[in-house]
Design an enzyme around this catalytic site. Structure first.
Site, PDB file in Angstrom:
ATOM      1  N   GLY A 184      -3.594  -8.738  16.929  1.00 51.10           N
ATOM      2  CA  GLY A 184      -3.706  -9.236  18.296  1.00 51.10           C
ATOM      3  C   GLY A 184      -3.274 -10.657  18.604  1.00 51.10           C
ATOM      4  O   GLY A 184      -3.132 -10.982  19.775  1.00 51.10           O
ATOM      5  N   GLY A 186      -0.367 -12.231  18.024  1.00 51.74           N
ATOM      6  CA  GLY A 186       1.082 -12.495  18.099  1.00 51.74           C
ATOM      7  C   GLY A 186       1.559 -12.906  19.486  1.00 51.74           C
ATOM      8  O   GLY A 186       0.989 -12.504  20.502  1.00 51.74           O
ATOM      9  N   CYS A 189       2.634  -9.893  21.350  1.00 55.40           N
ATOM     10  CA  CYS A 189       1.729  -8.773  21.103  1.00 55.40           C
ATOM     11  C   CYS A 189       0.849  -8.564  22.326  1.00 55.40           C
ATOM     12  O   CYS A 189       0.376  -9.523  22.920  1.00 55.40           O
ATOM     13  CB  CYS A 189       0.875  -9.165  19.896  1.00 55.40           C
ATOM     14  SG  CYS A 189      -0.569  -8.151  19.692  1.00 55.40           S
TER      15      CYS A 189
HETATM   16  P1  5GP Z   1       3.960 -14.737  16.326  1.00 55.91           P
HETATM   17  O1  5GP Z   1       4.300 -15.627  15.163  1.00 55.91           O
HETATM   18  O2  5GP Z   1       5.152 -14.464  17.193  1.00 55.91           O
HETATM   19  O3  5GP Z   1       2.766 -15.199  17.105  1.00 55.91           O
HETATM   20  O4  5GP Z   1       3.499 -13.337  15.691  1.00 55.91           O
HETATM   21  C1  5GP Z   1       4.350 -12.579  14.880  1.00 55.91           C
HETATM   22  C2  5GP Z   1       3.650 -11.304  14.497  1.00 55.91           C
HETATM   23  O5  5GP Z   1       3.321 -10.521  15.638  1.00 55.91           O
HETATM   24  C3  5GP Z   1       4.464 -10.348  13.650  1.00 55.91           C
HETATM   25  O6  5GP Z   1       4.583 -10.737  12.315  1.00 55.91           O
HETATM   26  C4  5GP Z   1       3.688  -9.045  13.818  1.00 55.91           C
HETATM   27  O7  5GP Z   1       2.578  -8.962  12.968  1.00 55.91           O
HETATM   28  C5  5GP Z   1       3.169  -9.156  15.256  1.00 55.91           C
HETATM   29  N1  5GP Z   1       3.972  -8.322  16.159  1.00 55.91           N
HETATM   30  C6  5GP Z   1       5.310  -8.241  16.266  1.00 55.91           C
HETATM   31  N2  5GP Z   1       5.672  -7.386  17.222  1.00 55.91           N
HETATM   32  C7  5GP Z   1       4.542  -6.869  17.727  1.00 55.91           C
HETATM   33  C8  5GP Z   1       4.249  -5.906  18.750  1.00 55.91           C
HETATM   34  O8  5GP Z   1       5.126  -5.352  19.416  1.00 55.91           O
HETATM   35  N3  5GP Z   1       2.931  -5.627  18.968  1.00 55.91           N
HETATM   36  C9  5GP Z   1       1.937  -6.229  18.244  1.00 55.91           C
HETATM   37  N4  5GP Z   1       0.691  -5.868  18.490  1.00 55.91           N
HETATM   38  N5  5GP Z   1       2.177  -7.162  17.306  1.00 55.91           N
HETATM   39  C10 5GP Z   1       3.456  -7.477  17.051  1.00 55.91           C
END
Ligand code: 5GP
Length: 349
Positions: A184, A186, A189
Site C-alpha cells: 500500500g 507505493g 499504488c
Molecule cells: P514507490 O517507490 O514508487 O513508492 O513504490 C514502488 C513499489 O510500488 C513497487 O516496487 C511495487 O511494490 C509497488 N507497486 C508498483 N506498481 C503497483 C501497482 O500497480 N499497485 C500496487 N498496489 N503497488 C504497486
C-alpha cells in the site's frame, strides 16, 4: 472484529535525531554492505538500493547504469527471454557487475516459472530471483517459493510482498533469503483506496526486520520513499535493502516516451497493477478484479546518475548526523522522534 490500538508509523511521522559524532566528513561514510544469505550461504557486496521491477524503472538500461555504481536492479518480468542473453553478453562497464547486481523477476503462475527457467538456462550466472506478487499472504505463494528453492538451491530468492513478522518468517522458512515488505505505500499504488488494506511502512520495516533478522534473513523495504530522507529513515528503521520506483522514474534509462506540455517535459509512470499495465500485458482488466495502480506523469529528469548522486549524498549525510561511519551502523545509531505533520509554512498554498 478486533482493533489494534498500537501506534503504527509511516516515514512522514518521524525524523532522525542527530547525535554527537566523531566523524569528520560524509566522504568517510561507507554505503556498501555485505550480506550472507540464509539458504545459499552466498555473500553479496554492494549498495543495497534497488530499482523496482516496474516497466519504466527496472529496465536493462537502468541495470547497466546502477550496477556501474554498485547499486541493484530488479529487472521487470516482461522482457522476452532472448533479450536476457543480449544483456548478459555486453561486457560490464567500470565497477559493473552486470549479472550479480540484478534480479530476474517472476510471478508465480506456471507460465511465469517456465519463463524463469528458460532465462536461467540462458544466463546461469544470474544470482538473484525476485518472486513478486501483490499479496504475499497466500499459501500457494509460499508453496511456489518452496518449489523454486528446491530447484535452485544456489540462487538468492527475494520474495514478497508482506508487512507482518509472522509472514516474513513463513516466507523465509519456505525458501526465501530476502523478504520484500510493503503493501500500500507505493507512489502509484491504489491498494489502500481500493481495498482498505495496508500497513504504515516505517512500522512494517521495524517489525519485519526484527522477524527476519531473528532467522538470519534480510528484508527489502519496498515502496513509499519520496525523497533521500525517506531512504535514510527506511535504513534507520532496519531495512537491509530499499527498493525505489517513483524516485527513479522519469529518467532516460527507463525508456518511457518523453511528452511535452506547456514547454515542460514529462514521462508517464504507471503501477504494475494499473489499468495501463493490464491493458499492455493482459489485454485489459479482468472481470473479477479492480486495478490497484494508477498512471501519473513525472517530470523528465535526464540521466539517472545525478539522482543517484543525490540519494547517496543524502544517505551519507544522514549517517554523518548520527555518527555512523558505515550504512551498516545506521539502524543501531537511529533514534526516531515523532513529529506532527511536517509542513513548510513558507511554501504553503
Ligand atoms: P514507490 O517507490 O514508487 O513508492 O513504490 C514502488 C513499489 O510500488 C513497487 O516496487 C511495487 O511494490 C509497488 N507497486 C508498483 N506498481 C503497483 C501497482 O500497480 N499497485 C500496487 N498496489 N503497488 C504497486
Amino acid at each position: 472484529m478486533r482493533i489494534e490500538a498500537d501506534l503504527k508509523l509511516g516515514f512522514k511521522d518521524v525524523l532522525i535525531r542527530p547525535k554527537r559524532s566523531t566523524l569528520g566528513s560524509r566522504a568517510q561514510v561507507r554505503l556498501e554492505r555485505t550480506f550472507k544469505f540464509r539458504h545459499t550461504g552466498r555473500t553479496w557486496t554492494g549498495i543495497p538500493v534497488i530499482a523496482a521491477n516496474m516497466d519504466t524503472v527496472g529496465t536493462f538500461e537502468m541495470a547497466a547504469a546502477l550496477s556501474e555504481r554498485g547499486l541493484f536492479t530488479a529487472v521487470h518480468k516482461h522482457y522476452p527471454v532472448e533479450s536476457w542473453s543480449a544483456f548478459a553478453t555486453v561486457p560490464p562497464n567500470g565497477a559493473g557487475h552486470r549479472l550479480t547486481n540484478v534480479a530476474v523477476s517472476t510471478g508465480i503462475l506456471d507460465s511465469d516459472l517456465a519463463k524463469l527457467e528458460r532465462i536461467l538456462e540462458r544466463c546461469p550466472e544470474l544470482l538473484f530471483i525476485c518472486m513478486d506478487v501483490a499479496n504475499g499472504y497466500s499459501e500457494y505463494f509460499a508453496e511456489q517459493i518452496g518449489k523454486v528453492r528446491a530447484r535452485h538451491p544456489d540462487k538468492i530468492i527475494m520474495a514478497g510482498n508482506v508487512v507482518t513478522g509472522e509472514m516474513v518468517e513463513q516466507l523465509l522458512l519456505s525458501g526465501a533469503d530476502i523478504v520484500k515488505v510493503g503493501i500500500g505505500p507505493g507512489s502509484v499504488c491504489t491498494t489502500r483506496v481500493k481495498t482498505g488494506v495496508g500497513y504504515p511502512q516505517l512500522s512494517a520495516i521495524i517489525e519485519c526486520a526484527d522477524a527476519a533478522h531473528g532467522l538470519s534473513g534480510q528484508i527489502v523495504s519496498d515502496g513509499g520513499c519520496t525523497c533521500a530522507g525517506d531512504v535514510a529513515k527506511a535504513f534507520g528503521a532496519g531495512a537491509d535493502f530499499v527498493m525505489l520506483g517513483g524516485m527513479l522514474a522519469g529518467h532516460d534509462e527507463g525508456g518511457g516516451e518523453i511528452l511535452e506540455r506547456d514547454g515542460q517535459r514529462f514521462v508517464e509512470f504507471y503501477g504494475m497493477s494499473s489499468r495501463a499495465a493490464m491493458e499492455k500485458y493482459s489485454g485489459g482488466v479482468a472481470e473479477y478484479r479492480a486495478s490497484e495502480g494508477k498512471t501519473v506523469t513525472v517530470p523528465y529528469r535526464g540521466p539517472v546518475a545525478e539522482t543517484i548522486k543525490d540519494i547517496l549524498g543524502g544517505l551519507r549525510s544522514a549517517c554523518t548526523y548520527v555518527g555512523a561511519s558505515q550504512l551498516k551502523e545506521l539502524t543501531k545509531r537511529t533514534t526516531f522522534v515523532r513529529v506532527a505533520e511536517q509542513q513548510n509554512p513558507i511554501f504553503e498554498a
